[in-house]
Design a protein around this motif. Sequence first.
Motif, short mmCIF file in Angstrom:
data_model
loop_
_atom_site.label_atom_id
_atom_site.label_comp_id
_atom_site.label_asym_id
_atom_site.label_seq_id
_atom_site.Cartn_x
_atom_site.Cartn_y
_atom_site.Cartn_z
N MET A 1 0.70 -1.13 0.28
CA MET A 1 -0.05 0.17 -0.02
C MET A 1 1.01 1.26 -0.05
N ALA A 2 2.05 1.21 -0.23
CA ALA A 2 3.00 2.35 -0.01
C ALA A 2 2.87 3.16 -1.35
N GLY A 3 2.02 2.78 -2.56
CA GLY A 3 1.92 3.64 -3.71
C GLY A 3 0.53 4.47 -3.47
N GLU A 4 -0.28 4.15 -2.50
CA GLU A 4 -1.33 4.85 -2.12
C GLU A 4 -1.46 5.99 -1.58
N SER A 5 -2.31 7.18 -2.36
CA SER A 5 -2.33 8.38 -1.46
C SER A 5 -3.79 8.41 -1.04
N SER A 6 -3.73 9.34 0.02
CA SER A 6 -5.01 9.45 0.83
C SER A 6 -5.12 10.88 1.50
N PHE A 7 -6.45 11.18 1.91
CA PHE A 7 -6.69 12.40 2.54
C PHE A 7 -7.84 12.24 3.38
N ASP A 8 -8.03 13.25 4.51
CA ASP A 8 -9.21 12.85 5.44
C ASP A 8 -10.28 13.93 5.01
N ILE A 9 -11.46 13.50 5.19
CA ILE A 9 -12.62 14.47 5.18
C ILE A 9 -13.07 14.74 6.72
N VAL A 10 -13.00 15.85 7.19
CA VAL A 10 -13.40 16.13 8.43
C VAL A 10 -14.27 17.45 8.50
N SER A 11 -14.69 17.51 9.66
CA SER A 11 -15.67 18.54 9.71
C SER A 11 -15.30 19.26 11.26
N LYS A 12 -14.47 20.23 11.14
CA LYS A 12 -13.75 20.81 12.51
C LYS A 12 -14.00 22.43 12.26
N VAL A 13 -13.76 23.14 13.50
CA VAL A 13 -13.99 24.24 13.66
C VAL A 13 -12.65 24.95 14.44
N ASP A 14 -11.92 26.03 13.54
CA ASP A 14 -10.82 26.60 14.27
C ASP A 14 -11.37 27.33 15.58
N ARG A 15 -11.04 26.93 16.81
CA ARG A 15 -11.52 27.34 17.85
C ARG A 15 -10.93 28.83 18.20
N GLN A 16 -9.96 29.19 17.71
CA GLN A 16 -9.25 30.40 17.92
C GLN A 16 -10.12 31.28 16.94
#
Length: 163
Positions: A1-16
Amino acid sequence: MAGESSFDIVSKVDRQEVDNALNMAAKEVRTRFDFKGTDASIRASGDAIEMEANGEERVKAVLDVFQTMLVRRKVDLKSLDTGEPRLSGKIWKLTVTLRQGISRENAQKISKLIRDEGPKGVRTQVQGDDLRVFSKKRDDLQVVQKLVRDADYEFAVQFDNYR
């Protein structure tokens, strides 16, 4: 799996950024002429933001000022869960909570969208409050990001950990 790319789909708020918008809104509520004598205020209370005023329309105006400041700070308004104004004695109160994370049902909706309309060979995996997307081709991941961005869900979506 070294040749795979990835990313995360998130729902976050920058608290600052939320804190900065809150401070700007509190300052404007204290100094604006149309809020004089209305006992209007806005403050943080844990993960919630409490607004108070002596009238229902005034408390909604405080919310409008806060939302304007959030937009200026580039915080997505979909991350807010706004309650209904309620009367408490002589004061109207309104509570806004911040939504963080993607629920399991929403992650399944996104996964189904990617499976049905996304490029072949793209896989998804739910990881707590996030959704990880894998593919051997980086171009496919960019297509998935555009697909999710254009879907316009009722919650805020960001992309993180692009590798």
